[in-house]
Structures are given as structure tokens and as C-alpha cells.
Design an enzyme around this catalytic site. Sequence first.
Site, PDB file in Angstrom:
ATOM      1  N   HIS A 100       0.881  -1.177   0.000  1.00 55.28           N
ATOM      2  CA  HIS A 100       0.000   0.000   0.000  1.00 55.28           C
ATOM      3  C   HIS A 100       0.914   1.222   0.000  1.00 55.28           C
ATOM      4  CE1 HIS A 100      -2.437  -2.847   2.523  1.00 55.28           C
ATOM      5  NE2 HIS A 100      -3.484  -2.279   1.981  1.00 55.28           N
ATOM      6  N   ASP A 103       2.325   2.088   3.380  1.00 51.36           N
ATOM      7  CA  ASP A 103       3.249   1.116   3.997  1.00 51.36           C
ATOM      8  C   ASP A 103       4.693   1.518   3.746  1.00 51.36           C
ATOM      9  OD1 ASP A 103       1.025  -0.502   4.353  1.00 51.36           O
ATOM     10  OD2 ASP A 103       1.456  -1.728   2.584  1.00 51.36           O
ATOM     11  N   ASP A 338      -0.939 -12.224   2.324  1.00 54.80           N
ATOM     12  CA  ASP A 338      -1.589 -11.258   3.206  1.00 54.80           C
ATOM     13  C   ASP A 338      -1.718 -11.949   4.569  1.00 54.80           C
ATOM     14  OD1 ASP A 338      -2.865  -9.177   4.321  1.00 54.80           O
ATOM     15  OD2 ASP A 338      -4.479  -9.039   2.860  1.00 54.80           O
TER      16      ASP A 338
HETATM   17  C1  XUL Z   1      -7.555  -6.343   4.814  1.00 48.99           C
HETATM   18  C2  XUL Z   1      -6.828  -6.799   3.626  1.00 48.99           C
HETATM   19  C3  XUL Z   1      -5.974  -5.777   2.951  1.00 48.99           C
HETATM   20  C4  XUL Z   1      -5.978  -5.888   1.468  1.00 48.99           C
HETATM   21  C5  XUL Z   1      -5.233  -4.778   0.772  1.00 48.99           C
HETATM   22  O1  XUL Z   1      -8.339  -7.311   5.412  1.00 48.99           O
HETATM   23  O2  XUL Z   1      -6.894  -7.946   3.248  1.00 48.99           O
HETATM   24  O3  XUL Z   1      -4.689  -5.894   3.450  1.00 48.99           O
HETATM   25  O4  XUL Z   1      -5.409  -7.088   1.060  1.00 48.99           O
HETATM   26  O5  XUL Z   1      -5.681  -3.529   1.130  1.00 48.99           O
HETATM   27 CO    CO Z   2      -6.043  -8.991   1.669  1.00 53.15          CO
END
Ligand code: XUL
Ligand code: CO
Length: 435
Positions: A100, A103, A338
Site C-alpha cells: 500500500h 506502507d 496477506d
Molecule cells: C484487509 C486486507 C488488505 C488488502 C489490501 O483485510 O486484506 O490488506 O489485502 O488492502
Molecule cells: Co487482503
Amino acid sequence: MSFFGLDAPIRYAGPDSKDPLAYRFYDKNKQVMGKRMEDHLRFSACYWHSFTWPGGDPFGGETFLRPWMHGSDPLQMARDKADVAFDMFKLLDVPFFTFHDVDVAPEGASLAESVKNLETITDIFAEKMGQTGTRLLWGTANLFSHRRYMAGAATNPDPDVFAYAVGQVKAAIDATKKLNGENYVCWGGREGYETLLNTDMKKELDQLGRFMSMLVDYKHKIGFSGPILIEPKPREPSKHQYDFDVATVFGFLQKYDLLADVKVNIEQNHAILAGHSFDHEVRLAYALGVFGSLDINRGDDLLGWDTDQFAMNVSELTLLFHEMLKQGGFTTGGLNFDAKIRRQSIDPQDLLIAHVASMDACARALLAAEAMIADKALEGPLAARYSGWASPDNQAILRGESDLETIAAKAMAGLDPQPRSGRQEYLEGVLNRYV
Ligand code: XUL
Ligand code: CO
């Protein structure tokens, strides 16, 4: 010596290895159904959980005490963070990463200043990517953490917040394009509501539709060739999110005429929160023609929130890869971690060990899925179950060459269909033979 206390990249050592810093199944050059394992799995490390999250939870703060999070010069801290991040990408030998905007670079006093910081750090990324060969799977804008977004970004009742979000997204997709990102992701954590008492739902959905349409137009204007991906999640942080699950996102894309340019980024933990399995969401996305990419993690069976743990469940992953292999696998998508280590996992090497164990779980599942496909272990019984539809008159029904009266007449002429077993336990046993 690096932050991780390791200099040489982690290598494949075979299934008998007991070294937590060696791959036991992830052998990147191994051929699986005609393609290298690395090209099937397209692993991507993520910036936020590994390098910007300090280990806090709703009841307690920082546990990790990362050196790059403590200092007086935010841009220098961002540079230090980039050094550690690219060090980890190289040690893990993952082909991709994701981030992001917030980040990677500090937010400034104005949007213009934040964008300048983003450009400075992404120029450093470009250099590091050139040196290491690491590629960008996707970039995204964080339109949910800052207090200006507490009532939403694109769906905010205040048009100035909408405009600010547009400015942030433009800079984030520009940065993604500059770094040759293969996709651009939108997760609308605050695009929803806390209470319907203060919410004009139709208006908010129309705003979100306009926002996405403008993003698609801009993507074409700058020649960004990858898809825009919406990441469904039913709730958290909002009570209700408009991008609830794959089916809901499909309906939204259809209504606002976005199906040609927007696909979905499916996350395991979000699927669970929506009351679905990961496999369900992936199958539905393929069935509806909107499959894009995956956020690989897992929820906890006993906790009802987004715990974002590293994926380790080989049976679940085998069903995922069985579907992926059947559908031809990723095009622009990949497996984005993630996922975050638990807040007690405070040793620097815990970060590496988590990725290695999860990459191995995925690789093992991919091999199991390959074997199942070679044996037609599930495809055989499935084809048999639907085989009646292969006959010419039944095919004609599906092609629209029959009508209600013709079929009703056939049933009235003495049709007496006999129920057949669904064989669920047999099939569960078959799966267990491979994992
Ligand atoms: C939040 C999530 C985020 C997205 C990107 O639950 O999954 O990190 O992947 O904004
Ligand atoms: Co995500």
C-alpha cells in the site's frame, strides 16, 4: 550480516530436511503439468504485515520492536525498511511483492507531500527491483487507516474526501505502473456503513461505481495493462462492506458495467468471514469469469475475525490448487501473503520461517493436486455424476433448442428418475489419499 542473521538465500533441500530455513517441497524449477513450480505459485511477500505492523492487537501495542520503526527521520526510516524488505524477498527467493502507498513512504502534511515521498521511495524500489529481479504483483492505496476516511473513501458523504481518495489512488496506480506492477488492487475496508440510520445506500453505491469507472478510464489512459482487482470482504472494519463476497462484487460490476476491466482478489480469511470456504469463492469467481488473484492466509476456527495467519492447511490448499490447475492457473495473479506472524513470534527469523512453512504447504498441495488430476481422482466421479447431460437431446436443452412444453411432455410420458448416491464420504476418502 542482515537483520535476519542470514546471508544466503533459502534453498530446496528435499522432504527429509528438518531445517526450518530450507524448502522441503518448494522446488521452484520443478515441472508441474508443463510449467515451473515458481510460475504456478507466483508467491508474493507483502509489505504491510511483515514490515509496517508492529505486533499490536486491540488490547496491547507493539511487541516486535523493529529497528526501522524507531527513529526521528521518517524518510530515512522508510529507506531502512526498504533495505530489510528487499533483503527478505531475496532470502526467500519470492518472485513478487505487494504494497500500500502508506506502507512504504511516510504521509506528509498534504497530499502533494505524501505523493512526493511515495515517488522518492518507489524510485528506490525501481533500483532494488533491477538489482534483485523482484517484481511487483500489485500496488494499492490505503483508503481506510487515516481518520479522514472514517466514513468511507469513495462512499464518503463528503465529496472532498472522495476527491482526496481519487488523488491518492491516482498516485498509487501511477507508482504501480512505474514499477511494472501486474495488477492494481482496491480493498474498500470503509466502503460500507456502521448504521443505516445515517446512510444513503443507493447514493454510496453510485459513488463507488463512478469511482471505479474513473479508475478504469485512467488505467486505459496511462496504458496500465493489468486488471483492476476488487478484494471482497464482508465486514471489519466496517459493520457491512459493499464488496461483501465474490457474488456481491459480481453484481456490482455488472450493474456499473465494469466486468471487462475489473476482476477479484480473493482472500481465504475474508471468504470464511463471509460464511464461505476459500474453494467456494475461487470456484464461483472462475464460474462467473472474474477470477484475478489470491491473498493467501487463513482464519482461526475459534476466532471470528480476520486473524490473517499463514496458510498451513494442506487439504484445503489441495482443493484450491486442484481448481486452479483445472482452470489453467494464474495469468496476472499470484499468491500474495496477506498473512502475519503471531504477535509472540518476535524473533527476526520467525518471519522467514512462517513464509517458508506456508510456501511448503502450498507446494505440497500443488503436487497433491497434480497427482489427483493425473488420476482423475475427483474429475472422474464428477464427470460420471453429470454424464446424463451429454446425450444429444439434453445438450439441446442447454443450447436453448427445446422448450418447457417439449420437456414436460417427455416427463409426462412415464419418466421415472432414480436417486443416486452423492458419495460424499467416498470422495473425502479419495482426497485424503493424496494429502
Ligand atoms: C484487509 C486486507 C488488505 C488488502 C489490501 O483485510 O486484506 O490488506 O489485502 O488492502
Ligand atoms: Co487482503
